[in-house]
Design an enzyme around this catalytic site. Structure first.
Site, mmCIF file in Angstrom:
data_model
loop_
_atom_site.group_PDB
_atom_site.id
_atom_site.type_symbol
_atom_site.label_atom_id
_atom_site.label_comp_id
_atom_site.label_asym_id
_atom_site.label_seq_id
_atom_site.Cartn_x
_atom_site.Cartn_y
_atom_site.Cartn_z
ATOM 1 N N LYS A 324 0.815 -1.221 0.000
ATOM 2 C CA LYS A 324 0.000 0.000 0.000
ATOM 3 C C LYS A 324 0.850 1.273 0.000
ATOM 4 C CE LYS A 324 -4.407 -1.567 1.835
ATOM 5 N NZ LYS A 324 -4.172 -3.004 2.108
ATOM 6 N N GLU A 346 -9.898 7.240 3.670
ATOM 7 C CA GLU A 346 -10.820 6.370 4.398
ATOM 8 C C GLU A 346 -10.083 5.064 4.645
ATOM 9 O OE1 GLU A 346 -10.880 6.250 1.023
ATOM 10 O OE2 GLU A 346 -10.543 4.074 1.007
ATOM 11 N N SER A 612 1.646 -9.841 -0.939
ATOM 12 C CA SER A 612 1.298 -8.427 -0.802
ATOM 13 C C SER A 612 1.652 -7.827 0.550
ATOM 14 C CB SER A 612 -0.190 -8.219 -1.095
ATOM 15 O OG SER A 612 -0.978 -9.085 -0.300
HETATM 16 C C1 LIG Z 1 -5.016 -3.959 1.541
HETATM 17 C C2 LIG Z 1 -4.352 -5.227 1.277
HETATM 18 C C3 LIG Z 1 -4.742 -6.071 0.199
HETATM 19 C C4 LIG Z 1 -5.911 -5.791 -0.671
HETATM 20 O O1 LIG Z 1 -5.868 -4.592 -1.373
HETATM 21 P P1 LIG Z 1 -5.634 -4.535 -2.954
HETATM 22 O O2 LIG Z 1 -5.917 -3.112 -3.287
HETATM 23 O O3 LIG Z 1 -6.602 -5.484 -3.586
HETATM 24 O O4 LIG Z 1 -4.243 -4.924 -3.227
HETATM 25 C C5 LIG Z 1 -4.018 -7.210 -0.024
HETATM 26 N N1 LIG Z 1 -2.973 -7.565 0.751
HETATM 27 C C6 LIG Z 1 -2.578 -6.797 1.785
HETATM 28 C C7 LIG Z 1 -1.427 -7.244 2.606
HETATM 29 C C8 LIG Z 1 -3.256 -5.607 2.090
HETATM 30 O O5 LIG Z 1 -2.850 -4.869 3.111
#
Ligand SMILES: *Cc1c(COP(=O)(O)O)cnc(C)c1O
Length: 628
Positions: A324, A346, A612
């Site tokens: 993010k 938000e 992610s």
């Molecule tokens: C917020 C988040 C997501 C989902 O958000 P996307 O916008 O779909 O990438 C996925 N993995 C993690 C670790 C997150 O913090």
């Protein structure tokens, strides 16, 4: 009635005649020829020149419909050879790639065979900066078309483009073919070319090596995608178009009072992002502050278990623990360039709130984060983080007191503070230009994967790229530089919660219908009367009732395969990664890892999974679930 239909017919005809034709060159294998012919290109090219690997050496050409002009490609061949070949293979056009003179062309043109059968003559010229367009003149009367190719070592098939702006000096009105290393990823260049003066005389596009599995063997799906889009005004397959749409999804559905804010951003975002000073600052912060490039890690033990090659893109190692931050860094720099000194956001689970509060502290800007009252209670550690970072957390007390209500509050704030405030949206969602802007900031993920995979495997393209989807920002970044490489398969992983049919899930691509959420048209989960359904997933980051418009489009066109993973499957995959690789993943990322139990890959497939985020924030969930 009759009049109207006539008009329609005429209109269609007109577009048809202006349409750019397609020539697919370098055909070699019978099955492949038939498949490619079924796409009905205007020309199919067969090379009769034994110094190229694409030399056509079969005795005949069969099963090519009359409507497709079979074109023989020659390099300094004897006239008698050409006559014989045209006769033997029943060719309708010849393309001359050597030093054939105007005299040579005139002889050919005046032969009985050519006049009687109206065989077309296409004369090729290789263009570079020193090309003299005056040499075309003597050819005007003796050939039907010109073809402009890149000047390279071999006559044709060099696989790269020349600078098409050189054609701005085109002194002729003779229609031409444009050739030389054109591929699916050139859609932007072609769009730009279409607006140029020279494009008026562009009769056809000639494609070859960029659509091949090996010399002479064409990729039918990629050719199909190219042909389907060649004559769209904006030739665009998977990226956003100038109106902010991905196919039928996207746009900006906003209250009128928000229009000036969104419009200001829309007009400026690309310009700002292309400024060298912006790029430099963005890249510097990604490197020194976020810690990029994030490693591309070959997961050896995981690969052994599933008998395939699995690479993890380690977004979990970024500062603040997930992808993010790539987006919030980009947007805070954007806000500064636009002269905004107050930031709003938000947040649901608090992750995006923390990433926003972080960059506001970094830049010394005021930060207000709207968060549902229920979420504030559920996500105490993230609320504490935001406060420590200097942000004000404002509870949303209306409705279900969760993300949706926090979003409404943020939008209300933005309407009331249009001049000095920037709204940082946290995923590839929202009104145009947000989905595209966020995607471009996250695209650093696939940009790195390309060169990192080149180091590991000696090639840029994996067989699969895989990512979990909440709104779709880590996925959009992971796919971005592969969207137009159809040999890279895309897998999008959604949260099935307690099961797709349980009523407790977030599997939007399966359950979603077209609707409008957070300012864009996309797929979202809704009741029959259009009320947004409350989503559910054990992972807070995937607990979103829609998907970004790019992903709705990828689902609709079949470019991406969507898989749904339940809470149980994800939790087990997360624990497995801990035991096999010593990495505790975010539960969101665990969803992407769970596909290996559901789908079998080949031993030599290269599968890149976006990891992610890290699992620290999910420790309580893991503890409760596994009774650790
Ligand atoms: C917020 C988040 C997501 C989902 O958000 P996307 O916008 O779909 O990438 C996925 N993995 C993690 C670790 C997150 O913090």
């Amino acid at each position: 009635m009759k009049d109207t239909s006539n008009i329609t017919q005429q209109a269609t005809k007109q577009t048809d005649s202006a349409a750019i034709k397609l020539k697919i060159c370098g055909m070699k294998y019978q099955d492949n020829i038939e498949q490619v012919a079924s796409l009905q290109p205007d020309y199919l090219g067969f090379i009769f020149y034994d110094k190229t690997p694409r030399n056509y050496d079969a005795k005949t050409i069969t099963n090519v419909p009359e409507s497709i002009k079979k074109t023989g490609v020659f390099v300094n061949a004897e006239i008698s050879t050409i006559i014989k070949t045209v006769t033997d293979y029943n060719l309708q056009a010849v393309q001359l790639h050597g030093h054939e003179s105007p005299y040579y062309c005139s002889i050919l043109k005046s032969t009985k065979l050519f006049t009687k059968n109206k065989v077309e003559i296409i004369k090729v010229f290789s263009v570079n900066e020193s090309f003299n367009f005056n040499q075309l003149e003597p050819y005007e009367v003796v050939c039907d078309y010109f073809l402009f190719d890149t000047k390279g070592k071999l006559p044709g098939g060099n696989g790269y483009k020349f600078d098409w702006s050189l054609l701005n000096n085109y002194p002729s009105t003779k229609p031409f073919f444009l050739s030389g290393g054109i591929g699916l990823s050139d859609v932007d260049v072609i769009n730009k070319f279409k607006t140029s003066e020279a494009s008026k005389y562009c009769y056809a596009i000639d494609i070859n090596s960029k659509f091949e599995i090996e010399p002479g063997l064409k990729k039918v799906s990629a050719l199909k995608a190219f042909k389907n889009h060649l004559n769209n005004k904006n030739m665009n397959l998977y990226n956003v178009d100038e109106k902010g749409y991905y196919g039928e999804f996207g746009g900006a559905y906003i209250p009128e009072m928000l229009y000036p804010n969104v419009e200001e951003l829309r007009q400026k975002y690309l310009e700002v992002m292309s400024e060298p000073s912006f790029k430099e600052e963005f890249n510097q912060l990604l490197k020194d502050y976020v810690g990029r490039p994030s490693p591309l890690y070959f997961a050896k033990r995981l690969s052994e278990k599933y008998n395939t090659k699995i690479y993890l893109k380690r977004e979990d190692l970024n500062h603040t623990g997930a992808h993010k931050i790539n987006n919030t860094i980009g947007q805070i720099l954007m806000a500064k360039r636009l002269g905004k000194h107050r930031i709003i956001a938000e947040t649901g689970a608090g992750q995006h709130g923390v990433a926003t509060a972080t960059v506001c502290a970094l830049m010394g800007l005021e930060c207000i984060v709207y968060m549902g009252e229920i979420d504030i209670a559920r996500q105490a550690p993230n609320v504490a983080r935001m406060k420590m970072l200097g942000a004000t957390v404002v509870p949303a007390k209306s409705g279900s007191r969760t993300l949706k209500d926090a979003t409404n509050e943020a939008i209300r704030d933005w309407i009331n503070n249009p001049i000095d405030t920037h709204y940082i949206i946290g995923s590839a969602i929202g009104p145009h230009p947000y989905p595209d802007m966020v995607t471009r900031f996250q695209a650093v993920i696939s940009e790195e994967i390309k060169w990192q995979l080149l180091e590991h495997e000696n090639k840029e393209n994996p067989d699969y790229v895989v990512a979990c989807i909440g709104g779709g920002s880590n996925a959009a970044g992971t796919y971005y530089h592969y969207l137009h490489d159809e040999d890279v398969k895309i897998i999008a992983v959604e949260a099935a919660g307690l099961g797709v049919d349980s009523g407790e899930s977030a599997a939007t691509s399966v359950l979603g219908k077209e609707g409008i959420i957070h300012g864009c048209k996309t797929l979202l989960m809704q009741t029959n009367d259009g009320q947004i359904t409350e989503p559910y997933s054990i992972s807070a980051g995937l607990d979103y009732p829609g998907v970004g418009p790019m992903h709705a489009h990828l689902a609709k066109t079949g470019r991406a395969e969507f898989m749904s993973i339940t809470d149980d499957q994800a939790m087990n995959a997360g624990l497995e990664l801990c035991k096999l690789e010593g990495i505790i993943p975010a539960i969101e990322s665990s969803h992407a890892l769970a596909i290996f139990e559901q789908k079998t890959f080949k031993p030599d497939d290269i599968v890149v999974v976006s990891l992610s985020g890290r699992g620290d924030k999910d420790l309580n969930n893991y503890i409760e679930y596994f009774k650790i």
